[in-house]
Design an enzyme around this catalytic site. Sequence first.
Site, PDB file in Angstrom:
ATOM      1  N   ASP A 137       0.874  -1.168   0.000  1.00 31.23           N
ATOM      2  CA  ASP A 137       0.000   0.000   0.000  1.00 31.23           C
ATOM      3  C   ASP A 137       0.923   1.233   0.000  1.00 31.23           C
ATOM      4  OD1 ASP A 137      -2.121   1.687  -0.003  1.00 31.23           O
ATOM      5  OD2 ASP A 137      -3.167   0.781   1.676  1.00 31.23           O
TER       6      ASP A 137
HETATM    7  C1  NOJ Z   1      -4.094   3.863   0.042  1.00 28.17           C
HETATM    8  C2  NOJ Z   1      -5.234   2.920   0.223  1.00 28.17           C
HETATM    9  O1  NOJ Z   1      -5.132   2.300   1.484  1.00 28.17           O
HETATM   10  C3  NOJ Z   1      -5.296   1.847  -0.845  1.00 28.17           C
HETATM   11  O2  NOJ Z   1      -6.480   1.117  -0.664  1.00 28.17           O
HETATM   12  C4  NOJ Z   1      -5.230   2.475  -2.198  1.00 28.17           C
HETATM   13  O3  NOJ Z   1      -5.397   1.501  -3.196  1.00 28.17           O
HETATM   14  C5  NOJ Z   1      -3.890   3.179  -2.332  1.00 28.17           C
HETATM   15  N1  NOJ Z   1      -3.800   4.231  -1.318  1.00 28.17           N
HETATM   16  C6  NOJ Z   1      -3.669   3.793  -3.699  1.00 28.17           C
HETATM   17  O4  NOJ Z   1      -4.472   4.890  -3.862  1.00 28.17           O
END
Ligand code: NOJ
Length: 763
Positions: free
Chosen positions: A294
């Site tokens: 993430d």
């Molecule tokens: C943070 C989020 O937790 C995740 O779900 C998301 O896909 C990513 N950022 C990318 O935007």
Amino acid sequence: MLTFENHIVLNIPKAIYFLLICCLVFALSACENKSQHSDAIDEKVESLLGRMSLEDKIGQLQLMNSPGNDQLEELEERIRKGRIGGVLNEVRPEVIQKMQLIAVEESELGIPLLFGRDVIHGFKTVLPINIGMAATFNPGLIRKGALVSAKEASSVGINWNFAPMIDIARDPRWGRMAESFGEDPLLVTRMGLAMMRGFHGNDPDKEYLMAACAKHFAGYGAAEGGRDYNSASIPEVELWNVYFPPFKALKDAGVHTFMTGFNELNGVPASGNAFLLRNILKERWDFKGFVVSDWASITEMQTHGFVANEREAARKSMQAGLDMEMATSTYCNHLKEMVESCEISEDLIDDAVRRILRIKLQLDLFEYPYANPEEVINNPPDSHFNIARKIAEQSFVLLKNKNQTLPLNKNIKKLAVIGPMADDRYEQLGTWIFDGDTNLSITPLLALKNMLGRDRINYAKALETMRSLDKEGFPGALQAAVNSEAIIVFAGEESIITGEAHSRAYLDLPGAQNDLVKELSKTGKPLILVVMTARPLTIGEIQQYADAVIYAWHPGTMAGPALADVLFGVKSPSGKLPVTFPKAPGQIPVYYAHKNTGRPPSDESFTHIQDIPVRSFQTSIGNTSHYLDVGFKPLYPFGFGLSYTSFEYSNLILEKNRLNNDDSLKVSIDLANTGIYMGTEVVQIYIRDMVASITRPVKELKDFKRISIDPGKKVSVHFTLPVSELGFFDAKGNYKVEPGKFRVWIGGSSDSGLSEDFLLENE
Ligand code: NOJ
């Protein structure tokens, strides 16, 4: 004639035989084609890998955020050098096209890029928020919705979607419950699979429209206290039985990628968690796709206190099995030197690169790297809106309908439409709508005006926003109500109050919305409360001031027409709650599949705090597991939802009451529509393993069916549950089905239904 009949009789088996052979030949050749295809992919991967320098390989592990225009050239240069594996958050078709052209035509190896985006519940056409989609209990329809998203997003060049989120969410304080499919492993699995398949698409020319991403592996939804990003402490037995099943199911169904979470799980951050990524996902489950971090979750391992610096972070994540780094660059900055100093083996990097290349080949990106600029969907077709509208209609949950207040009569002379959510094109869309087009939104006010004519609507916003405390608009709203025959209040939470990082400790309607409902109720007019949000709110008190309550979630682009249809009975509500509604935040965690405990509560054992005699003897008021103030029942149970019609369940029949391991539990029930409206009921089947070596939940959802019935009609609904699906995992992840007594329920919620016992015998 006889000859003719004989001819038919004699030839039917031959025909079936012929058909079976054809199917077999077809299946075998499909298998062979598939394995040849996968051999060809492996060959291509190896040939590419053999031509890659260490820097080229590490480049494939980098997922970069698309920068603003001024830094585009720098990124393009890195792509040209083969130092980027994918780009996220770029949606301009011409920019995507150019970057891909550089990767394919100008870089030495010509490896195409992945373009990732969070297409969580729609792209241009915004579908209801995921928790609302789950309320439809209709995976087939959700798959169609995901296909709409895939068509729109892939038309600009997105080939990788960071969805579906299949975290189990049992805490409404957690804002990201919005993106989840709720509390139940089976429902989350069905919805996750449906979305993944929709994202993959059905384009005959390409195998896939977009790769999906199962996220966040694992335990992110169990953040302590519902505070986003917080620690998750989950016993292994619960991981296996509750949190892992949706991920395992998507892996088995061919999901291409997994994403880690921001959370630590039992003391180890998900992005450095070798137990999760290497032991379970890659070794035990034999996952062949790749794992992406993430956003910045590798570097955040320093803040967690798990690693001392970025270099160590890169090493731990790589060793744990994390293949691609999102947004930060610890891999690019440190892996080369670590391989050269023999701190980590190049084999680890090769494994990660193989996985990424394999997915790029599986997506056919080498053959079809570009979207067609002439096919960009700027104006979605009606078919997309129709699907969004249908999902919204089916997501609405009717919680209360005193004296059949709903549906409203279309002959109504004046209708008061009140509240901050009645005419807000943006807020009705919900969180994660980066690409959603607010111009496409049809609000409830607009739709009701279209349906009834402008002059029959008395509109008052009453509150500037959902959080406003200023009651200046109340007199106008009261006036509108007094001059009308019925009042609809559109209340809820703004999208910014829900979603990532937006946890709440109180769960009531924010601002002065409760006061607004109370004031309006004084008019004595029928009052309908429509709640638009993305989590359960503690509406126990305020709903007493309303005659009817529809929980509409954030319904997306088509909120207005979908709500108008349901409010006026063009459609009967059929949504069911995908999550338990607490009476108060202090009751959390509250979910239907809890354990029985040694002292389960009951109406007999419970005494309300106000009814306890002063100076009662300590053990005189029932020592069971409950709260003195809110008791032991939720406000609304999982699976609950009313209809305009009424349903009656009868005649529960088990084909057999004694089963062995090779059997299936075959069970049927009669469902009658005893009301006056056509209606759709979500028939739910639950079981309980009464005695087990590890205690089992009091109920577990095992299957569900949406059944539509005309008034006055009765149908028989059948379920078949293989005994092999009645088991559970132990703490080591071994699955077992234990003999003994089981109970089965079939009904319209987790808190109702007819039940029977059956016995599972030893072999
Ligand atoms: C943070 C989020 O937790 C995740 O779900 C998301 O896909 C990513 N950022 C990318 O935007």
